[in-house]
Design a protein around this motif. Structure first.
Motif, PDB file in Angstrom:
ATOM      1  N   PRO A   1       0.603   7.106  -0.458  1.00 19.43           N
ATOM      2  CA  PRO A   1      -0.144   7.546  -1.786  1.00 19.43           C
ATOM      3  C   PRO A   1      -1.671   6.994  -1.781  1.00 19.43           C
ATOM      4  CG  PRO A   1       2.182   7.014  -2.378  1.00 19.43           C
ATOM      5  CD  PRO A   1       1.999   6.711  -0.908  1.00 19.43           C
ATOM      6  N   GLY A   2      -2.525   7.773  -2.238  1.00 18.75           N
ATOM      7  CA  GLY A   2      -3.942   7.185  -2.289  1.00 18.75           C
ATOM      8  C   GLY A   2      -4.565   6.835  -0.824  1.00 18.75           C
TER       9      GLY A   2
ATOM     10  N   SER B   1      -0.080   2.809  -5.764  1.00 22.15           N
ATOM     11  CA  SER B   1      -1.320   3.423  -5.688  1.00 22.15           C
ATOM     12  C   SER B   1      -2.349   2.715  -5.848  1.00 22.15           C
ATOM     13  CB  SER B   1      -1.416   4.784  -6.799  1.00 22.15           C
ATOM     14  OG  SER B   1      -1.303   3.934  -7.903  1.00 22.15           O
TER      15      SER B   1
ATOM     16  N   CYS C   1       0.922  -1.095  -0.129  1.00 25.47           N
ATOM     17  CA  CYS C   1      -0.049   0.011   0.011  1.00 25.47           C
ATOM     18  C   CYS C   1       0.932   1.377   0.197  1.00 25.47           C
ATOM     19  CB  CYS C   1      -0.900  -0.030   1.155  1.00 25.47           C
ATOM     20  SG  CYS C   1      -1.875  -1.298   1.561  1.00 25.47           S
TER      21      CYS C   1
ATOM     22  N   GLU D   1      -4.754   2.778  -8.041  1.00 24.66           N
ATOM     23  CA  GLU D   1      -4.509   2.476  -9.519  1.00 24.66           C
ATOM     24  C   GLU D   1      -3.520   1.358 -10.130  1.00 24.66           C
ATOM     25  OE1 GLU D   1      -6.517   6.353  -8.793  1.00 24.66           O
ATOM     26  OE2 GLU D   1      -4.286   5.404  -8.277  1.00 24.66           O
ATOM     27  N   GLU D   2      -2.669   1.572  -9.470  1.00 22.19           N
ATOM     28  CA  GLU D   2      -1.441   0.620  -9.705  1.00 22.19           C
ATOM     29  C   GLU D   2      -1.907  -0.969  -9.209  1.00 22.19           C
ATOM     30  OE1 GLU D   2       2.618   3.118  -9.923  1.00 22.19           O
ATOM     31  OE2 GLU D   2       1.686   2.785  -8.106  1.00 22.19           O
TER      32      GLU D   2
END
Length: 500
Positions: free
Chosen positions: A495-496, A447, A443, A449-450
């Motif tokens: 991120p995210g 991200s 995590c 999306e990845e």
């Protein structure tokens, strides 16, 4: 009125029902001795080399032919039963941790060397062939298999493919990915599939790099064709001692900057060398804050020139002691210490958790100093051994798994190492895979999306998600829970995180 049941009781009932169905479906497909389901028979399969986490599978299948592998997978697919493929169980990230409602598919009996082609310099092997056995079989032809994980005496080529294993000589000769030509196996539905080719190229999409390192999530490997290389005429190893870890880290970067690609370039800190020396008596300098093992191989002329160049660089970087192996016996003794780092750590601690991340070479000293601070923060000791040449870290956190508090602190310590590696420009894993150990740390690195793209690749191969489920790719819920803990520890959001 019936008393309310507990989640544990519900799981036990579900396990009993599913086990009965699974055993009934598999019994006609396998010899009686190749299907284990009694607890005393399945206990040896409850974990891999990451012993802190353990689960009992419903059953363990030990097929002896590819037809049996296909039949087992077909039956599990029809029943909706998860399948976890297992080799020698030497993995260190929980990649072979069983599924409590699934089957463990042991491929240990696939241990035949199919062919050594001395002219093409290739070997075709069943997936259960030990890494070291490949080189032993190729030795009469003056060839060997270059990737050499520390567990090479036991780990299998199928497991190496699953984790994209490296070893002390991966700097010059590459990881498993760079030495595998072809992988054959079966999908979750039991259909045969092949990636790569024995030729220089394969038709269609090149999916071999996708399968190597996929941790058993895309297909079950049964046969592998690897590249062999000629045994060098000579190999010599330098043991370089440093009184400061920053000098040692700078020396690693300086060797590569000088245009030298050693056959091996390893680093160990003082606690690690002390543990190893007491175990194998490799001749290490116990006064050094860190030592480097720098190897050169090739013709005598090539080795002589490269050793001289490395000695100059190491001396210029402040090495306090330099010793070059006098003969093959001493060279092997130097490497025996590095190869036995893990068992040596097992002698001084009830348990250890071997982390695996990568950082830029120039940050080697920075990560060592950061880990020293973490030892104080978490109240646990750590021994460090690195594939220094490619920045692959293997900190071994020492703890007692029977103490829940120590296990918790060890998990936090490990997560801190991984997150610090990412902050320094590295990654959360190098060659040991993600498994269950690094699920939360994924995590931090990737991200939403990845991670969704990773999940899409998984679904393309395994739409129902039956192969090794719950590994490698964290769920949104897992990331949300980890994110809250992450912030509660006073760390910046990753991120995210704001999307959860």
């Amino acid at each position: 009125m019936n008393a309310p049941t507990t989640p544990a009781a519900d799981l036990a009932l579900q396990r009993a029902e599913r086990q009965q169905q699974l055993v009934a479906a598999l019994a006609p497909l396998l010899p009686a001795h190749a299907l284990l389901h009694q607890r005393e028979d399945t206990v040896p399969y409850e974990c891999d080399g990451l012993t802190a986490y353990r689960r009992q599978p419903l059953a363990v299948a030990l097929p002896e032919t590819e037809a049996q592998v296909a039949a087992v997978l077909e039956a599990c697919h029809a029943l909706g039963v998860p399948v976890v493929a297992r080799g020698a169980g030497t993995g260190l990230s929980g990649g072979a941790l069983p599924h409590e409602l699934g089957l463990t598919l042991s491929l240990a009996k696939f241990n035949k060397i199919v062919m050594i082609d001395r002219h093409a310099r290739t070997a075709t092997l069943q997936c259960g062939v030990r890494n070291l056995a490949i080189s032993e079989a190729a030795a009469p032809f003056g060839l060997y298999y270059a990737p050499d994980p520390s567990s090479q005496i036991a780990c299998t080529i199928g497991g190496n493919v699953a984790e994209n294993s490296g070893g002390v000589h991966c700097l010059k000769y590459g990881l498993t990915l760079h030495n595998v030509l072809r992988v054959r196996g079966y999908t979750a539905e039991g259909e045969p599939v092949e990636f790569g080719s024995g030729a220089l190229d394969a038709p269609g999409l090149d999916l071999l790099p996708l399968v190597v390192g996929s941790e058993g999530m895309l297909a079950v490997t049964t046969e592998v064709t690897v590249r062999l290389v000629p045994k060098p005429a000579l190999a010599r190893c330098i043991m370089a001692s440093f009184d400061d870890v920053r000098k040692a880290g700078d020396a690693v970067a300086a060797i590569i900057a000088a245009g030298i690609i050693p056959a091996g370039l390893e680093m160990m800190d003082q606690p690690m060398t002390a543990a190893v020396e007491d175990f194998v008596h490799a001749g290490y300098d116990l006064d050094a804050a860190a030592i480097l093992l720098c190897e050169s191989d090739g013709t005598p002329e090539e080795v002589g020139e490269e050793i001289a160049r490395m000695l100059d660089v190491l001396s210029g970087c402040g090495a306090s002691r330099l010793e070059v192996s006098r003969d093959e016996a001493q060279r092997l003794r130097f490497w025996s210490g590095r190869k036995n780092a893990f068992p040596a750590s097992g002698r001084i601690s009830p348990d250890y958790m071997c982390m695996d991340s990568t950082i830029p070479r120039r940050r080697l000293a920075d990560i060592l100093l950061a880990i020293a601070d973490m030892e104080v923060k978490y109240g646990l000791k750590c021994c460090n051994v690195f594939h220094a040449g490619d920045g692959n870290l293997h900190p071994l956190i020492l703890f007692d798994a029977n103490d829940p508090d120590q296990l918790h602190r060890c998990e936090l310590f490990g997560a801190d190492i991984l997150e610090t590696s990412v902050a320094m420009g590295g990654t959360v894993t190098g060659e040991h895979g993600v498994g269950v150990e690094k699920l939360a740390s994924m995590c931090v690195q990737f991200s939403p999306e990845e991670r969704a793209q990773m999940e899409a690749v998984k679904r393309a191969f395994d739409p129902a998600g039956r192969l090794n489920p719950g590994k490698v790719i964290p769920t949104l819920q897992r990331c949300a829970e980890y994110g809250k803990m992450h912030v509660s520890r006073g760390l910046l959001p990753f991120p995210g995180l704001e999307r959860f």
